[in-house]
Motif scaffolding. Structure first.
Motif: not given
Length: 317
Positions: A39-42, A55-56, A61-62, A66-67
């Protein structure tokens, strides 16, 4: 490079609100996967609610990549995305895990999995410098209008403030005689990785209901406060704020429309975006589609098993 030498890659695509996040976590758990946001905005910090960022606690746990790697005032290009994601894919392979790209930004994902060349042969530093000078003296609209004359399709797609991409499109036309769209179509379509492409779809009425409900939840969960924080910091006239969920609230904060109108626009723009996403994926990628309508109605585990079997068969794992 032979097929046996290519690293394995799972790509999970689909329109906004179709259910990619939940399914991707379950797939990653079963497959030993790590998830790369497509996702280009995340990539932008502080833009969580409007981009439906995971959200965390939802990650279970995965590892996610790129966030939150950019400030909202930073620009971000498809070439940069390609470079970073391919580095992450290599790292994940070295750890003995399976990389999974999950998202809905078609061109960005396409640039990674196919042999897209962002080469120097379309670069013209002297021309680029002259365009930057025009932007500095006459404004970004002057350069954007130059693009509109030769490539109206790209001009419609690229915001005037994304001056780097505007200049890139002009460079491509000057060096190749092709519009940006034509240039991208000429790119090689050989897959760089041993890739399985999975698409999630849903009956349109149900998908649109989910999108409308998601927007209501965003508003209830603090979207207005999130966007106001960016607005009050002076984050304006930049690429990130053109994202759906932000530009509509900015209109409200500018006093141009009411909050109710902004919310309706956000719902409408999100539905239109979902339709464009599906059209792009169907036209540009060879995808195996799975209809999530029934998964949404109690058949999630059966759908998960079906997709796992398909991945195992394609990747021989």
């Amino acid at each position: 490079m032979g097929e046996k030498d290519k690293g394995k890659l799972v790509v999970l695509i689909g329109p906004t609100a179709v259910g990619k996040t939940k399914l991707s976590i379950e797939l990653a758990k079963k497959l030993g996967g790590e998830i790369i946001s497509g996702d280009s905005m995340q990539v932008y910090r502080g833009m969580d609610i409007g981009t439906a960022k995971i959200q965390k606690e939802e990650m279970d746990g995965i590892p996610h990549h790129l966030i939150d790697i950019k400030d909202p005032t930073d620009s971000f290009s498809v070439a940069e995305f390609q470079l970073i994601v391919r580095e992450r894919i290599d790292e994940i392979h070295r750890r003995g895990c399976l990389p999974m790209i999950v998202g809905g930004t078609g061109l960005y994902i396409q640039s990674v999995i196919y042999d897209y060349q962002f080469t120097e042969n379309t670069s013209d530093p002297e021309y680029s410098d002259s365009l930057e000078a025009i932007a500095a003296t006459e404004g970004v609209l002057a350069v954007h209008n130059m693009l509109r004359e030769i490539d109206p399709e790209s001009a419609d797609r690229i915001h005037p403030n994304n001056i780097r991409r505007v200049i890139r499109a002009l460079e491509i036309f000057r060096s190749s005689g092709l519009t940006m769209g034509q240039y991208q179509e000429k790119q090689e379509t050989e897959l760089v990785y041993d890739t399985v492409l999975i698409g999630l779809t849903m009956e349109r009425d149900i998908l649109y209901d989910r999108i409308n409900l998601r927007v209501d939840h965003m508003i209830d969960n603090g979207l207005l406060e999130e966007v106001s924080a960016l607005y009050n910091k002076g984050v304006k006239e930049c690429q990130s704020i053109q994202a759906i969920g932000y530009k509509e609230i900015y209109e409200y904060l500018d006093g141009k429309i009411s909050l109710a109108e902004a919310t309706q626009q956000l719902k409408q723009n999100s539905r239109r975006y979902a339709k464009r996403q599906l059209t792009w994926f169907r036209n540009k990628m060879n995808v195996r589609w799975f209809d999530m309508t029934e998964a949404n109605q109690g058949r999630f585990n059966q759908m998960l098993d079906e997709i796992l079997k398909y991945i195992a068969g394609k990747l021989k794992i």
